[in-house]
Design a protein around this motif. Structure first.
Motif, PDB file in Angstrom:
ATOM      1  N   PHE A 192    -113.169 -87.747  31.932  1.00 29.20           N
ATOM      2  CA  PHE A 192    -111.744 -87.768  31.603  1.00 29.20           C
ATOM      3  C   PHE A 192    -111.346 -89.089  30.947  1.00 29.20           C
ATOM      4  CE2 PHE A 192    -109.199 -84.168  33.264  1.00 29.20           C
ATOM      5  CZ  PHE A 192    -110.249 -83.356  33.649  1.00 29.20           C
ATOM      6  N   GLN A 193    -111.949 -90.180  31.329  1.00 30.61           N
ATOM      7  CA  GLN A 193    -111.680 -91.458  30.665  1.00 30.61           C
ATOM      8  C   GLN A 193    -112.120 -91.411  29.207  1.00 30.61           C
ATOM      9  OE1 GLN A 193    -113.785 -94.234  33.157  1.00 30.61           O
ATOM     10  NE2 GLN A 193    -112.071 -94.511  34.572  1.00 30.61           N
ATOM     11  N   MET A 194    -113.293 -90.858  28.946  1.00 26.59           N
ATOM     12  CA  MET A 194    -113.757 -90.728  27.568  1.00 26.59           C
ATOM     13  C   MET A 194    -112.887 -89.750  26.789  1.00 26.59           C
ATOM     14  SD  MET A 194    -117.894 -90.681  28.211  1.00 26.59           S
ATOM     15  CE  MET A 194    -118.266 -90.751  26.465  1.00 26.59           C
ATOM     16  N   GLY A 195    -112.448 -88.670  27.442  1.00 31.91           N
ATOM     17  CA  GLY A 195    -111.571 -87.714  26.771  1.00 31.91           C
ATOM     18  C   GLY A 195    -110.232 -88.316  26.407  1.00 31.91           C
ATOM     19  N   PHE A 196    -109.701 -89.194  27.252  1.00 31.81           N
ATOM     20  CA  PHE A 196    -108.424 -89.858  26.940  1.00 31.81           C
ATOM     21  C   PHE A 196    -108.556 -90.723  25.687  1.00 31.81           C
ATOM     22  CE2 PHE A 196    -105.829 -93.723  27.359  1.00 31.81           C
ATOM     23  CZ  PHE A 196    -104.567 -93.157  27.304  1.00 31.81           C
ATOM     24  N   ILE A 197    -109.652 -91.451  25.591  1.00 28.19           N
ATOM     25  CA  ILE A 197    -109.864 -92.295  24.407  1.00 28.19           C
ATOM     26  C   ILE A 197    -110.016 -91.435  23.155  1.00 28.19           C
ATOM     27  CG2 ILE A 197    -111.422 -93.987  23.367  1.00 28.19           C
ATOM     28  CD1 ILE A 197    -112.070 -94.962  26.181  1.00 28.19           C
ATOM     29  N   ILE A 198    -110.660 -90.284  23.277  1.00 31.97           N
ATOM     30  CA  ILE A 198    -110.830 -89.394  22.125  1.00 31.97           C
ATOM     31  C   ILE A 198    -109.489 -88.829  21.683  1.00 31.97           C
ATOM     32  CG2 ILE A 198    -111.811 -87.172  21.430  1.00 31.97           C
ATOM     33  CD1 ILE A 198    -114.233 -87.836  23.186  1.00 31.97           C
ATOM     34  N   TYR A 199    -108.590 -88.585  22.620  1.00 32.09           N
ATOM     35  CA  TYR A 199    -107.304 -87.963  22.302  1.00 32.09           C
ATOM     36  C   TYR A 199    -106.385 -88.894  21.514  1.00 32.09           C
ATOM     37  CZ  TYR A 199    -106.464 -83.288  24.156  1.00 32.09           C
ATOM     38  OH  TYR A 199    -106.417 -81.935  24.332  1.00 32.09           O
ATOM     39  N   ILE A 200    -106.495 -90.202  21.696  1.00 31.79           N
ATOM     40  CA  ILE A 200    -105.510 -91.140  21.158  1.00 31.79           C
ATOM     41  C   ILE A 200    -105.340 -91.026  19.639  1.00 31.79           C
ATOM     42  CG2 ILE A 200    -104.997 -93.592  20.822  1.00 31.79           C
ATOM     43  CD1 ILE A 200    -106.043 -94.108  23.617  1.00 31.79           C
ATOM     44  N   PRO A 201    -106.387 -91.118  18.807  1.00 29.61           N
ATOM     45  CA  PRO A 201    -106.154 -91.042  17.349  1.00 29.61           C
ATOM     46  C   PRO A 201    -105.562 -89.716  16.897  1.00 29.61           C
ATOM     47  CG  PRO A 201    -108.497 -90.950  17.843  1.00 29.61           C
ATOM     48  CD  PRO A 201    -107.819 -91.320  19.116  1.00 29.61           C
ATOM     49  N   PHE A 202    -105.950 -88.619  17.529  1.00 30.04           N
ATOM     50  CA  PHE A 202    -105.396 -87.319  17.145  1.00 30.04           C
ATOM     51  C   PHE A 202    -103.949 -87.185  17.605  1.00 30.04           C
ATOM     52  CE2 PHE A 202    -110.006 -86.640  17.774  1.00 30.04           C
ATOM     53  CZ  PHE A 202    -110.344 -86.352  16.470  1.00 30.04           C
ATOM     54  N   LEU A 203    -103.595 -87.815  18.715  1.00 28.78           N
ATOM     55  CA  LEU A 203    -102.209 -87.807  19.165  1.00 28.78           C
ATOM     56  C   LEU A 203    -101.325 -88.580  18.197  1.00 28.78           C
ATOM     57  CD1 LEU A 203    -100.160 -87.039  21.358  1.00 28.78           C
ATOM     58  CD2 LEU A 203    -100.778 -89.154  22.563  1.00 28.78           C
ATOM     59  N   VAL A 204    -101.845 -89.675  17.658  1.00 29.47           N
ATOM     60  CA  VAL A 204    -101.090 -90.444  16.671  1.00 29.47           C
ATOM     61  C   VAL A 204    -100.822 -89.608  15.431  1.00 29.47           C
ATOM     62  CG1 VAL A 204    -101.195 -92.455  15.147  1.00 29.47           C
ATOM     63  CG2 VAL A 204    -101.929 -92.662  17.524  1.00 29.47           C
ATOM     64  N   ILE A 205    -101.814 -88.867  14.976  1.00 27.13           N
ATOM     65  CA  ILE A 205    -101.629 -88.006  13.797  1.00 27.13           C
ATOM     66  C   ILE A 205    -100.567 -86.951  14.082  1.00 27.13           C
ATOM     67  CG2 ILE A 205    -102.753 -86.300  12.326  1.00 27.13           C
ATOM     68  CD1 ILE A 205    -105.316 -87.870  12.567  1.00 27.13           C
ATOM     69  N   PHE A 230    -105.512 -82.769   8.584  1.00 24.95           N
ATOM     70  CA  PHE A 230    -105.671 -84.226   8.611  1.00 24.95           C
ATOM     71  C   PHE A 230    -106.584 -84.664   9.759  1.00 24.95           C
ATOM     72  CE2 PHE A 230    -101.651 -83.630   6.340  1.00 24.95           C
ATOM     73  CZ  PHE A 230    -101.842 -84.452   5.243  1.00 24.95           C
ATOM     74  N   LYS A 231    -106.484 -83.995  10.918  1.00 33.11           N
ATOM     75  CA  LYS A 231    -107.355 -84.346  12.034  1.00 33.11           C
ATOM     76  C   LYS A 231    -108.815 -84.003  11.725  1.00 33.11           C
ATOM     77  CE  LYS A 231    -104.896 -82.198  15.231  1.00 33.11           C
ATOM     78  NZ  LYS A 231    -104.434 -81.747  16.575  1.00 33.11           N
ATOM     79  N   ILE A 232    -109.024 -82.853  11.099  1.00 30.29           N
ATOM     80  CA  ILE A 232    -110.396 -82.496  10.728  1.00 30.29           C
ATOM     81  C   ILE A 232    -110.940 -83.465   9.692  1.00 30.29           C
ATOM     82  CG2 ILE A 232    -111.815 -80.712   9.658  1.00 30.29           C
ATOM     83  CD1 ILE A 232    -110.024 -78.632  10.917  1.00 30.29           C
ATOM     84  N   LEU A 233    -110.094 -83.848   8.719  1.00 33.88           N
ATOM     85  CA  LEU A 233    -110.516 -84.800   7.694  1.00 33.88           C
ATOM     86  C   LEU A 233    -110.881 -86.140   8.315  1.00 33.88           C
ATOM     87  CD1 LEU A 233    -110.886 -85.508   4.703  1.00 33.88           C
ATOM     88  CD2 LEU A 233    -108.454 -86.112   4.628  1.00 33.88           C
ATOM     89  N   LEU A 234    -110.045 -86.623   9.253  1.00 39.66           N
ATOM     90  CA  LEU A 234    -110.346 -87.889   9.927  1.00 39.66           C
ATOM     91  C   LEU A 234    -111.639 -87.790  10.721  1.00 39.66           C
ATOM     92  CD1 LEU A 234    -109.565 -90.745  10.915  1.00 39.66           C
ATOM     93  CD2 LEU A 234    -108.247 -89.627  12.735  1.00 39.66           C
ATOM     94  N   PHE A 235    -111.821 -86.699  11.415  1.00 39.20           N
ATOM     95  CA  PHE A 235    -113.014 -86.530  12.249  1.00 39.20           C
ATOM     96  C   PHE A 235    -114.282 -86.485  11.394  1.00 39.20           C
ATOM     97  CE2 PHE A 235    -115.804 -84.116  15.167  1.00 39.20           C
ATOM     98  CZ  PHE A 235    -115.667 -84.903  16.293  1.00 39.20           C
ATOM     99  N   VAL A 236    -114.189 -85.853  10.223  1.00 39.12           N
ATOM    100  CA  VAL A 236    -115.350 -85.769   9.340  1.00 39.12           C
ATOM    101  C   VAL A 236    -115.623 -87.115   8.680  1.00 39.12           C
ATOM    102  CG1 VAL A 236    -116.253 -84.702   7.247  1.00 39.12           C
ATOM    103  CG2 VAL A 236    -115.091 -83.297   8.957  1.00 39.12           C
TER     104      VAL A 236
END
Length: 252
Positions: A192-205, A230-236
């Protein structure tokens, strides 16, 4: 005329082949017969062997639970599920792909542990140098060592206190019934700690897209529909799968 004879010859050959196939299927095919019987025995060793077989079958039925709860599979599959939820791609990648990836990453991370189990327990047992009880005890050693390394002391102390057992003098005194639940909740917290960090950039978008649409007066347009590309583009662009898998492997 020649063409008609060729067609007639072809139909005749096809009829002969079909007739031979029907005759072949009509012949009885020998099938294996499975016979399960319960008989009386005058030799205690036969009863012991039957009980051992029953125990082995019971352990095999628990293999999925052992794989999920005593390996790195829990952390990996939870983090991969967070990645898919953060991207908001619904069922892409599908569950089969995520579970397959998590399974092979588990085999990769647990390979040194399995090699120790094979060397210390499986090979001597197959060579009949040690008993079954000793093989199980040796096999649990590397697995417990891996789980201890990933388990927090706070979580371990919780289950030690709740079990009302005597204060253990060493890690060897802690049974698996206490170690496994402590290991599982530690893995869930880390995931869950790693998932929270993953969520942050997509939440900003999502926040930027929602604010932009609101300022433009597009209240009826779902922000998710605009933010998804935009999220898919950022992730790629950042090679997201490489970073996620790299972080998972390094966390062990």
């Amino acid at each position: 005329m020649r063409r008609k004879w060729l067609i007639l010859l072809f139909i005749l050959v096809l009829f002969i082949i079909l007739l031979g196939s029907v005759q072949a299927w009509a012949e009885p095919v020998p099938l294996p017969r499975v016979d399960l019987t319960i008989d009386q025995s005058d030799q205690p060793q036969e009863v012991v062997d039957s009980l051992r077989l029953l125990v082995i079958l019971t352990v095999l039925s628990l293999v999925p639970a052992i794989l999920v709860l005593m390996t790195s599979f829990t952390r990996i599959i939870v983090v991969l599920s967070f990645v898919r939820s953060a991207l908001a791609t619904q069922q892409t990648p599908p569950n089969q792909v995520l579970i397959g990836l998590a399974l092979f990453l588990t085999l990769f991370t647990m390979a040194p542990v399995y090699q120790q189990v094979k060397t210390q327990a499986v090979d001597p047992y197959l060579a009949q140098r040690i008993s079954q009880e000793e093989a199980l005890e040796r096999a649990s050693g590397p697995i417990k060592q891996f789980m201890f390394k990933q388990t927090r002391e706070k979580d371990l102390a919780l289950f030690v206190n709740m079990s009302k057992m005597d204060r253990p003098n060493s890690k060897e005194d802690i049974p698996l019934t206490v170690l496994i639940p402590a290991f599982v909740i530690s893995e869930l917290k880390t995931a869950f700690q790693m998932g929270f960090i993953i969520y942050i950039p997509f939440l900003v978008i999502d926040m930027v897209v929602a604010s932009t649409l609101m300022s433009m007066g597009m209240f009826m347009l779902p922000p998710v529909m605009i933010s998804l590309p935009f999220k898919i583009l950022l992730f790629v662009m950042v090679d997201g799968w490489y970073l996620v898998v790299k972080s998972l492997l390094e966390s062990f």
